[in-house]
Write a protein that holds these residues in place. Structure first.
Motif, PDB file in Angstrom:
ATOM      1  N   SER A 108       0.820  -1.211   0.000  1.00  0.00           N
ATOM      2  CA  SER A 108       0.000   0.000   0.000  1.00  0.00           C
ATOM      3  C   SER A 108       0.855   1.262   0.000  1.00  0.00           C
ATOM      4  O   SER A 108       0.500   2.263  -0.623  1.00  0.00           O
ATOM      5  CB  SER A 108      -0.950   0.009   1.200  1.00  0.00           C
ATOM      6  N   PHE A 109       2.003   1.218   0.683  1.00  0.00           N
ATOM      7  CA  PHE A 109       2.872   2.396   0.783  1.00  0.00           C
ATOM      8  C   PHE A 109       3.791   2.550  -0.416  1.00  0.00           C
ATOM      9  O   PHE A 109       4.067   3.660  -0.865  1.00  0.00           O
ATOM     10  CB  PHE A 109       3.711   2.299   2.063  1.00  0.00           C
ATOM     11  N   TRP A 110       4.261   1.432  -0.983  1.00  0.00           N
ATOM     12  CA  TRP A 110       5.361   1.465  -1.945  1.00  0.00           C
ATOM     13  C   TRP A 110       5.038   0.787  -3.276  1.00  0.00           C
ATOM     14  O   TRP A 110       5.122   1.401  -4.336  1.00  0.00           O
ATOM     15  CB  TRP A 110       6.584   0.800  -1.294  1.00  0.00           C
ATOM     16  N   SER A 111       4.662  -0.486  -3.243  1.00  0.00           N
ATOM     17  CA  SER A 111       4.572  -1.277  -4.471  1.00  0.00           C
ATOM     18  C   SER A 111       3.441  -0.831  -5.386  1.00  0.00           C
ATOM     19  O   SER A 111       3.608  -0.746  -6.608  1.00  0.00           O
ATOM     20  CB  SER A 111       4.406  -2.760  -4.122  1.00  0.00           C
ATOM     21  N   VAL A 112       2.263  -0.569  -4.804  1.00  0.00           N
ATOM     22  CA  VAL A 112       1.130  -0.127  -5.624  1.00  0.00           C
ATOM     23  C   VAL A 112       1.358   1.268  -6.197  1.00  0.00           C
ATOM     24  O   VAL A 112       1.101   1.497  -7.394  1.00  0.00           O
ATOM     25  CB  VAL A 112      -0.183  -0.203  -4.817  1.00  0.00           C
ATOM     26  N   PRO A 113       1.837   2.255  -5.404  1.00  0.00           N
ATOM     27  CA  PRO A 113       2.161   3.550  -6.005  1.00  0.00           C
ATOM     28  C   PRO A 113       3.157   3.456  -7.157  1.00  0.00           C
ATOM     29  O   PRO A 113       3.054   4.209  -8.126  1.00  0.00           O
ATOM     30  CB  PRO A 113       2.746   4.347  -4.820  1.00  0.00           C
ATOM     31  N   ILE A 114       4.097   2.526  -7.071  1.00  0.00           N
ATOM     32  CA  ILE A 114       5.012   2.329  -8.195  1.00  0.00           C
ATOM     33  C   ILE A 114       4.237   1.876  -9.430  1.00  0.00           C
ATOM     34  O   ILE A 114       4.435   2.379 -10.535  1.00  0.00           O
ATOM     35  CB  ILE A 114       6.097   1.295  -7.832  1.00  0.00           C
ATOM     36  N   ALA A 115       3.335   0.934  -9.247  1.00  0.00           N
ATOM     37  CA  ALA A 115       2.546   0.419 -10.371  1.00  0.00           C
ATOM     38  C   ALA A 115       1.719   1.524 -11.021  1.00  0.00           C
ATOM     39  O   ALA A 115       1.513   1.520 -12.239  1.00  0.00           O
ATOM     40  CB  ALA A 115       1.641  -0.713  -9.892  1.00  0.00           C
ATOM     41  N   THR A 117       2.525   4.424 -11.644  1.00  0.00           N
ATOM     42  CA  THR A 117       3.331   5.281 -12.522  1.00  0.00           C
ATOM     43  C   THR A 117       3.671   4.590 -13.844  1.00  0.00           C
ATOM     44  O   THR A 117       4.453   5.129 -14.629  1.00  0.00           O
ATOM     45  CB  THR A 117       4.654   5.690 -11.835  1.00  0.00           C
ATOM     46  N   THR A 118       3.097   3.420 -14.097  1.00  0.00           N
ATOM     47  CA  THR A 118       3.491   2.609 -15.255  1.00  0.00           C
ATOM     48  C   THR A 118       3.494   3.415 -16.553  1.00  0.00           C
ATOM     49  O   THR A 118       4.390   3.266 -17.392  1.00  0.00           O
ATOM     50  CB  THR A 118       2.555   1.392 -15.402  1.00  0.00           C
ATOM     51  N   HIS A 119       2.509   4.278 -16.727  1.00  0.00           N
ATOM     52  CA  HIS A 119       2.399   5.030 -17.980  1.00  0.00           C
ATOM     53  C   HIS A 119       2.791   6.499 -17.815  1.00  0.00           C
ATOM     54  O   HIS A 119       2.593   7.293 -18.744  1.00  0.00           O
ATOM     55  CB  HIS A 119       0.975   4.924 -18.525  1.00  0.00           C
ATOM     56  N   GLU A 120       3.367   6.866 -16.674  1.00  0.00           N
ATOM     57  CA  GLU A 120       3.824   8.243 -16.445  1.00  0.00           C
ATOM     58  C   GLU A 120       5.312   8.332 -16.775  1.00  0.00           C
ATOM     59  O   GLU A 120       6.168   8.284 -15.901  1.00  0.00           O
ATOM     60  CB  GLU A 120       3.575   8.663 -14.998  1.00  0.00           C
ATOM     61  N   MET A 121       5.619   8.473 -18.048  1.00  0.00           N
ATOM     62  CA  MET A 121       7.001   8.383 -18.497  1.00  0.00           C
ATOM     63  C   MET A 121       7.883   9.529 -18.015  1.00  0.00           C
ATOM     64  O   MET A 121       9.112   9.431 -18.065  1.00  0.00           O
ATOM     65  CB  MET A 121       7.043   8.311 -20.028  1.00  0.00           C
ATOM     66  N   SER A 122       7.275  10.628 -17.544  1.00  0.00           N
ATOM     67  CA  SER A 122       8.074  11.739 -17.033  1.00  0.00           C
ATOM     68  C   SER A 122       8.372  11.592 -15.539  1.00  0.00           C
ATOM     69  O   SER A 122       9.089  12.418 -14.967  1.00  0.00           O
ATOM     70  CB  SER A 122       7.344  13.066 -17.268  1.00  0.00           C
ATOM     71  N   HIS A 123       7.844  10.562 -14.914  1.00  0.00           N
ATOM     72  CA  HIS A 123       8.045  10.364 -13.475  1.00  0.00           C
ATOM     73  C   HIS A 123       9.514  10.052 -13.183  1.00  0.00           C
ATOM     74  O   HIS A 123      10.224   9.453 -14.002  1.00  0.00           O
ATOM     75  CB  HIS A 123       7.159   9.214 -12.987  1.00  0.00           C
ATOM     76  N   ALA A 124       9.975  10.436 -11.999  1.00  0.00           N
ATOM     77  CA  ALA A 124      11.373  10.208 -11.595  1.00  0.00           C
ATOM     78  C   ALA A 124      11.751   8.737 -11.681  1.00  0.00           C
ATOM     79  O   ALA A 124      12.891   8.397 -12.017  1.00  0.00           O
ATOM     80  CB  ALA A 124      11.591  10.733 -10.177  1.00  0.00           C
ATOM     81  N   THR A 153      16.277  -2.915  -6.580  1.00  0.00           N
ATOM     82  CA  THR A 153      15.807  -4.184  -6.032  1.00  0.00           C
ATOM     83  C   THR A 153      14.473  -4.003  -5.323  1.00  0.00           C
ATOM     84  O   THR A 153      13.581  -4.860  -5.437  1.00  0.00           O
ATOM     85  CB  THR A 153      16.854  -4.773  -5.065  1.00  0.00           C
ATOM     86  N   TRP A 154      14.296  -2.886  -4.642  1.00  0.00           N
ATOM     87  CA  TRP A 154      12.996  -2.629  -4.007  1.00  0.00           C
ATOM     88  C   TRP A 154      11.912  -2.322  -5.038  1.00  0.00           C
ATOM     89  O   TRP A 154      10.725  -2.592  -4.812  1.00  0.00           O
ATOM     90  CB  TRP A 154      13.101  -1.496  -2.995  1.00  0.00           C
ATOM     91  N   VAL A 155      12.292  -1.793  -6.186  1.00  0.00           N
ATOM     92  CA  VAL A 155      11.307  -1.547  -7.244  1.00  0.00           C
ATOM     93  C   VAL A 155      10.735  -2.874  -7.756  1.00  0.00           C
ATOM     94  O   VAL A 155       9.613  -2.926  -8.273  1.00  0.00           O
ATOM     95  CB  VAL A 155      11.952  -0.735  -8.392  1.00  0.00           C
ATOM     96  N   SER A 160       3.513  -4.180 -11.332  1.00  0.00           N
ATOM     97  CA  SER A 160       3.576  -3.726 -12.721  1.00  0.00           C
ATOM     98  C   SER A 160       4.662  -4.480 -13.474  1.00  0.00           C
ATOM     99  O   SER A 160       5.855  -4.301 -13.208  1.00  0.00           O
ATOM    100  CB  SER A 160       3.850  -2.215 -12.782  1.00  0.00           C
ATOM    101  N   ARG A 161       4.283  -5.306 -14.420  1.00  0.00           N
ATOM    102  CA  ARG A 161       5.258  -6.105 -15.168  1.00  0.00           C
ATOM    103  C   ARG A 161       6.243  -5.235 -15.959  1.00  0.00           C
ATOM    104  O   ARG A 161       7.465  -5.511 -15.939  1.00  0.00           O
ATOM    105  CB  ARG A 161       4.519  -7.068 -16.099  1.00  0.00           C
ATOM    106  N   PRO A 162       5.796  -4.193 -16.665  1.00  0.00           N
ATOM    107  CA  PRO A 162       6.771  -3.377 -17.409  1.00  0.00           C
ATOM    108  C   PRO A 162       7.817  -2.747 -16.504  1.00  0.00           C
ATOM    109  O   PRO A 162       9.005  -2.705 -16.854  1.00  0.00           O
ATOM    110  CB  PRO A 162       5.895  -2.319 -18.088  1.00  0.00           C
ATOM    111  N   ILE A 163       7.405  -2.241 -15.344  1.00  0.00           N
ATOM    112  CA  ILE A 163       8.372  -1.616 -14.435  1.00  0.00           C
ATOM    113  C   ILE A 163       9.289  -2.673 -13.839  1.00  0.00           C
ATOM    114  O   ILE A 163      10.506  -2.464 -13.729  1.00  0.00           O
ATOM    115  CB  ILE A 163       7.638  -0.822 -13.336  1.00  0.00           C
ATOM    116  N   ARG A 164       8.733  -3.802 -13.466  1.00  0.00           N
ATOM    117  CA  ARG A 164       9.545  -4.871 -12.891  1.00  0.00           C
ATOM    118  C   ARG A 164      10.586  -5.367 -13.907  1.00  0.00           C
ATOM    119  O   ARG A 164      11.733  -5.636 -13.555  1.00  0.00           O
ATOM    120  CB  ARG A 164       8.641  -6.019 -12.431  1.00  0.00           C
TER     121      ARG A 164
END
Length: 244
Positions: A108-115, A117-124, A153-155, A160-164
């Motif tokens: 809830s804090f980390w993994s889902v927020p990363i997912a 951003t899958t299509h936010e290509m300007s994100h850090a 490694t934490w990412v 999100s398969r593309p980010i992973r």
């Protein structure tokens, strides 16, 4: 003005803007501008006050967590700060916090927020992924390379398969430059309760190992992997992990 004050007040007096405003948090925190300026200030403030006290206090961390609870993107600033070796919120700080969370809380804090951003290509995060996959990391200091590898490694926890996939490829390239980092990461993440991390860390390590000719580093990687994955009782019940 609020952005400037969010930087200057911590640097000069070691407190946060929200606590200096009349009425404090109960009056101002619901104003979206204030938490947004607070998050932005984290990128620009000095690490210490004029009295050499940290500008990243327990109160700063408390406000970061409240910002996340309010739906503000805190992921971007954590990604930007994590690679910085001297920063109190670098990837070691991130690791200490995430490794102690249960998997649902971490998601809830980390993994889902990363997912998200899958299509936010300007994100850090995407800037980090692009650099790690295609940039030149050959001249990086080994400690800096480890800092970034730990973050990647934490990412790997994200659904999100593309980010992973991108994080796995980027991590593999970092490990190719310094295979000793793989052994460090295997030890650091041994107690992580997320199978995604172990599966992809080993995949990245495998990709680096097959290209290495350094017998000492290969032996170290083999010994560390055997200790953490093959000598456990009971052994890890995960076919992909065991295959790698």
């Amino acid at each position: 003005l609020f952005e400037a004050l969010s930087i200057q007040i911590p640097e000069r007096w070691g407190s946060e803007l929200i606590d200096a405003l009349p009425g404090g948090e109960s009056v101002w925190w619901q104003n979206y501008v204030i938490p947004e300026c607070f998050i932005e200030s984290l990128k620009w403030r000095s690490l210490t006050t004029k009295d050499k006290q940290s500008t990243f206090t327990d109160r700063t961390l408390e406000l970061l967590n409240k910002s996340a609870s309010n739906g503000i993107d805190t992921l971007g600033v954590l990604v930007e700060l994590a690679p910085l070796l001297e920063h109190p919120w670098n990837s070691q700080f991130l690791h200490r916090n995430l490794i102690n969370k249960t998997l649902p809380n971490r998601d809830s804090f980390w993994s889902v927020p990363i997912a998200l951003t899958t299509h936010e290509m300007s994100h850090a995060l995407h800037r980090l992924l692009n650099w790690s996959q295609y940039g030149n990391n050959a001249l990086l200091d080994s400690d800096l390379r480890l800092n970034i590898a730990r973050l990647l490694t934490w990412v790997l926890t994200t659904p999100s398969r593309p980010i992973r996939d991108g994080a796995t490829r980027g991590l593999k390239r970092l490990l190719e430059e310094d295979l000793d980092i793989f052994s460090v990461l295997v030890d650091e993440f041994a107690d992580c309760d997320d199978a995604y991390v172990h599966e992809r860390l080993l995949a990245a390590g495998f990709g680096a190992i097959v290209k290495s000719q350094d017998k000492r580093k290969l032996a170290s990687a083999a010994q560390t992997t055997a200790k953490q994955y093959l000598s456990t009782d009971p052994p890890r019940r995960h076919l992909m992990i065991r295959d790698f």
